[in-house]
Write a protein that holds these residues in place. Structure first.
Motif, mmCIF file in Angstrom:
data_model
loop_
_atom_site.group_PDB
_atom_site.id
_atom_site.type_symbol
_atom_site.label_atom_id
_atom_site.label_comp_id
_atom_site.label_asym_id
_atom_site.label_seq_id
_atom_site.Cartn_x
_atom_site.Cartn_y
_atom_site.Cartn_z
ATOM 1 N N GLY A 1 0.817 -1.209 0.000
ATOM 2 C CA GLY A 1 0.000 0.000 0.000
ATOM 3 C C GLY A 1 0.850 1.257 0.000
ATOM 4 N N GLY A 2 1.944 1.229 0.734
ATOM 5 C CA GLY A 2 2.852 2.373 0.762
ATOM 6 C C GLY A 2 3.497 2.624 -0.585
ATOM 7 N N LEU A 3 3.820 1.554 -1.300
ATOM 8 C CA LEU A 3 4.400 1.710 -2.633
ATOM 9 C C LEU A 3 3.405 2.337 -3.602
ATOM 10 C CD1 LEU A 3 6.412 -1.620 -3.018
ATOM 11 C CD2 LEU A 3 7.310 0.679 -2.649
ATOM 12 N N VAL A 4 2.125 1.976 -3.471
ATOM 13 C CA VAL A 4 1.100 2.565 -4.328
ATOM 14 C C VAL A 4 0.972 4.062 -4.035
ATOM 15 C CG1 VAL A 4 -1.376 2.600 -4.823
ATOM 16 C CG2 VAL A 4 -0.176 0.425 -4.658
ATOM 17 N N TRP A 5 0.893 4.426 -2.759
ATOM 18 C CA TRP A 5 0.768 5.843 -2.394
ATOM 19 C C TRP A 5 2.010 6.623 -2.793
ATOM 20 C CZ3 TRP A 5 -3.560 8.148 -1.721
ATOM 21 C CH2 TRP A 5 -4.648 7.456 -1.226
ATOM 22 N N LEU A 6 3.180 6.011 -2.679
ATOM 23 C CA LEU A 6 4.414 6.679 -3.087
ATOM 24 C C LEU A 6 4.422 6.949 -4.590
ATOM 25 C CD1 LEU A 6 7.307 7.641 -2.280
ATOM 26 C CD2 LEU A 6 8.063 5.335 -2.887
ATOM 27 N N SER A 7 4.011 5.966 -5.376
ATOM 28 C CA SER A 7 3.990 6.162 -6.824
ATOM 29 C C SER A 7 2.940 7.199 -7.219
ATOM 30 C CB SER A 7 3.756 4.845 -7.553
ATOM 31 O OG SER A 7 2.484 4.329 -7.251
ATOM 32 N N LEU A 8 1.803 7.224 -6.523
ATOM 33 C CA LEU A 8 0.797 8.260 -6.791
ATOM 34 C C LEU A 8 1.341 9.645 -6.453
ATOM 35 C CD1 LEU A 8 -2.479 6.591 -5.520
ATOM 36 C CD2 LEU A 8 -1.967 7.268 -7.852
#
Length: 61
Positions: free
Chosen positions: A38-45
């Motif tokens: 989930g953190g990787l998704v938010w970071l990429s966003l």
């Protein structure tokens, strides 16, 4: 002596979660992996939004 206590406490706080992740104690390994995903998704966003804003600001110049 306080430096050694700080180093020892740091090692405990570093090694204990790694050990809990390895043996998957009470599902902590799975929860940590889901949190990381989930953190990787938010970071990429976030990176995408920043790059988009930089591009828009570049068009103004």
């Amino acid at each position: 002596m306080n430096k050694f206590i700080g180093i020892l406490a740091g090692l405990v706080f570093l090694i204990a979660p790694i050990y809990a992740w390895i043996i998957d104690f009470a599902g902590f390994g799975t929860a940590a992996l889901m949190f990381l995903k989930g953190g990787l998704v938010w970071l990429s966003l976030g990176i995408g939004v920043v790059l988009l804003l930089i591009g828009i600001m570049g068009l103004k110049d």
